[in-house]
Design an enzyme around this catalytic site. Structure first.
Site, PDB file in Angstrom:
ATOM      1  CG  MET A  29      -1.926  -1.191   1.103  1.00 28.55           C
ATOM      2  SD  MET A  29      -3.444  -0.952   2.002  1.00 28.55           S
ATOM      3  CE  MET A  29      -2.828  -0.861   3.661  1.00 28.55           C
ATOM      4  CG  LEU A  32       7.193   1.298  -0.855  1.00 29.70           C
ATOM      5  CD1 LEU A  32       7.914   0.944  -2.157  1.00 29.70           C
ATOM      6  CD2 LEU A  32       6.250   0.173  -0.444  1.00 29.70           C
ATOM      7  CG  HIS A  36       6.953  -2.132   2.223  1.00 40.00           C
ATOM      8  ND1 HIS A  36       6.879  -0.960   2.925  1.00 40.00           N
ATOM      9  CD2 HIS A  36       5.717  -2.676   2.278  1.00 40.00           C
ATOM     10  CE1 HIS A  36       5.640  -0.783   3.372  1.00 40.00           C
ATOM     11  NE2 HIS A  36       4.916  -1.819   3.010  1.00 40.00           N
ATOM     12  CD  GLN A  60      -6.215  -3.821   2.498  1.00 39.66           C
ATOM     13  OE1 GLN A  60      -6.136  -4.301   1.377  1.00 39.66           O
ATOM     14  NE2 GLN A  60      -5.227  -3.922   3.361  1.00 39.66           N
ATOM     15  N   GLY A 149       4.477 -10.330   4.214  1.00 47.87           N
ATOM     16  CA  GLY A 149       5.216 -10.254   5.466  1.00 47.87           C
ATOM     17  C   GLY A 149       4.526 -11.003   6.597  1.00 47.87           C
ATOM     18  CE  LYS A 151       3.553  -4.159  11.211  1.00 49.18           C
ATOM     19  NZ  LYS A 151       2.280  -3.983  10.500  1.00 49.18           N
ATOM     20  CB  SER A 187       4.141  -0.328  10.641  1.00 48.38           C
ATOM     21  OG  SER A 187       2.866   0.125  10.241  1.00 48.38           O
ATOM     22  CB  SER A 188       3.019   2.501   6.030  1.00 43.47           C
ATOM     23  OG  SER A 188       3.576   1.527   5.186  1.00 43.47           O
ATOM     24  NE  ARG A 189      -2.106   0.622   9.794  1.00 39.78           N
ATOM     25  CZ  ARG A 189      -3.394   0.884   9.591  1.00 39.78           C
ATOM     26  NH1 ARG A 189      -3.975   1.817  10.292  1.00 39.78           N
ATOM     27  NH2 ARG A 189      -4.091   0.202   8.720  1.00 39.78           N
TER      28      ARG A 189
HETATM   29  P1  AMP Z   1       1.465  -2.912   3.484  1.00 43.92           P
HETATM   30  O1  AMP Z   1       2.036  -1.903   2.562  1.00 43.92           O
HETATM   31  O2  AMP Z   1       1.473  -2.501   4.910  1.00 43.92           O
HETATM   32  O3  AMP Z   1       0.144  -3.456   3.005  1.00 43.92           O
HETATM   33  O4  AMP Z   1       2.464  -4.139   3.420  1.00 43.92           O
HETATM   34  C1  AMP Z   1       2.795  -4.758   2.212  1.00 43.92           C
HETATM   35  C2  AMP Z   1       3.506  -6.053   2.517  1.00 43.92           C
HETATM   36  O5  AMP Z   1       4.683  -5.777   3.264  1.00 43.92           O
HETATM   37  C3  AMP Z   1       2.645  -7.007   3.375  1.00 43.92           C
HETATM   38  O6  AMP Z   1       2.836  -8.336   2.926  1.00 43.92           O
HETATM   39  C4  AMP Z   1       3.201  -6.789   4.755  1.00 43.92           C
HETATM   40  O7  AMP Z   1       3.034  -7.908   5.603  1.00 43.92           O
HETATM   41  C5  AMP Z   1       4.681  -6.549   4.449  1.00 43.92           C
HETATM   42  N1  AMP Z   1       5.310  -5.822   5.551  1.00 43.92           N
HETATM   43  C6  AMP Z   1       4.892  -4.662   6.109  1.00 43.92           C
HETATM   44  N2  AMP Z   1       5.699  -4.333   7.156  1.00 43.92           N
HETATM   45  C7  AMP Z   1       6.632  -5.309   7.235  1.00 43.92           C
HETATM   46  C8  AMP Z   1       7.735  -5.553   8.112  1.00 43.92           C
HETATM   47  N3  AMP Z   1       8.036  -4.743   9.111  1.00 43.92           N
HETATM   48  N4  AMP Z   1       8.485  -6.656   7.913  1.00 43.92           N
HETATM   49  C9  AMP Z   1       8.178  -7.523   6.891  1.00 43.92           C
HETATM   50  N5  AMP Z   1       7.149  -7.355   6.039  1.00 43.92           N
HETATM   51  C10 AMP Z   1       6.386  -6.261   6.204  1.00 43.92           C
END
Ligand code: AMP
Length: 281
Positions: A29, A32, A36, A60, A149, A151, A187-189
């Site tokens: 999402m 990055l 990621h 979602q 991930g 996570k 985390s992006s958050r």
């Molecule tokens: P998101 O952009 O948050 O939807 O994450 C995209 C992908 O990156 C998902 O498969 C997440 O599980 C993975 N991801 C996000 N944060 C991490 C992290 N800290 N370590 C490993 N994978 C991650």
């Protein structure tokens, strides 16, 4: 780097790649970070071509303000991706219409109850939104392998179910959580937290590690103790629960024949963070 904003442009390129080369796919999402990038690097290592999608999927989000506030940083995301590979294909659908036709309904997957536990219980509709968008991405990108991930451990379990019912030749790869030095899961958050909030957030990993190391002896006592400790520090707890990592069913006592993980969802400064850690046998 090739950037595609329409399904039509992407799929015409995929059509030429697919018969000859393996495709690794990393859905994201955006906003990055190096977590990621770890997925992207694994995909680059194991495939001829890598596709990264950047799309904030409204379906979602069960909370519209959370969706609106989700950070969007496309320019710096592209710069970051360039640092790991010059020939990555980036797919940023211009709108949801690139993924969902007007007649699209939802994708049916038997999740054996996984969808109603933990995150499913606290974010109704979230996993259906994930399934719908990932199904559409898999259909358009046609990956050989897709990277997710740990996570988002429950999401990974749900994607494995989607794969087994709808994409039998696809391989799903789970990648270990990347953490900052403090232990906080990237985390992006996290970008929405103040400096003080970031320091506090590291306490979550401390608690999860403590539970992981002591659950066998102390069981629910250590979980209750850590919920109390974090609440006193200013966390709002959605849940901190130990569950079977295959069924995601919450357990209340240790059994050495069950693979267990501690899962958490908490709020700091109104930002919802999730994490999980394997329970030591
Ligand atoms: P998101 O952009 O948050 O939807 O994450 C995209 C992908 O990156 C998902 O498969 C997440 O599980 C993975 N991801 C996000 N944060 C991490 C992290 N800290 N370590 C490993 N994978 C991650």
């Amino acid at each position: 780097m090739q950037l595609f904003k329409s399904a039509r442009a992407l799929t015409s390129v995929i059509k030429n790649i697919k018969p000859l080369k393996t495709i690794g796919f990393v859905p994201t999402m955006g906003c990055l970070h190096s977590g990621h990038l770890k997925l992207v690097k694994a995909a680059m290592h194991e495939n001829d071509v890598v596709v990264v999608s950047i799309f904030v999927n409204k379906r979602q989000f069960n909370n519209s303000s959370d969706f609106e506030k989700y950070p969007k940083t496309l320019e710096s995301d592209l710069e970051l991706l360039k640092t790991v590979g010059a020939d990555i294909i980036v797919y940023t659908p211009e709108s949801a219409d690139e993924l969902f036709s007007p007649t699209f309904n939802t994708i049916d997957v038997n999740l054996h109850g996984i969808e109603s536990r933990l995150e499913g219980e606290h974010r109704p509709g979230h996993f259906q939104g994930v399934i719908d968008v990932v199904h559409q991405f898999f259909t358009q990108v046609q990956p050989t392998r897709a990277y997710f991930g740990e996570k988002d451990f429950q999401q990974l379990a749900i994607i494995r179910q989607l794969q087994s019912e709808h994409f039998p030749t696809l391989e799903i790869k789970g990648i270990e959580t990347s953490r900052s030095q403090s232990g906080l899961a990237l985390s992006s958050r996290n970008t929405r937290l103040s400096e003080q909030g970031l320091t506090l957030a590291a306490e979550l990993y401390k608690s999860l590690t403590l539970i992981s190391e002591n659950y066998k002896e102390l069981q629910q006592t250590i979980v209750t103790q850590e919920i109390k400790r974090l609440s006193a520090l200013g966390f709002t707890i959605d849940y901190i629960s130990v569950a079977n990592e295959n069924t995601l069913k919450v357990v209340i006592e240790y059994r050495n024949d069950e693979p267990l993980r501690v899962f958490a969802a908490v709020f700091i400064e109104d930002i919802r963070l999730i994490d999980n850690v394997l329970i030591k046998a």
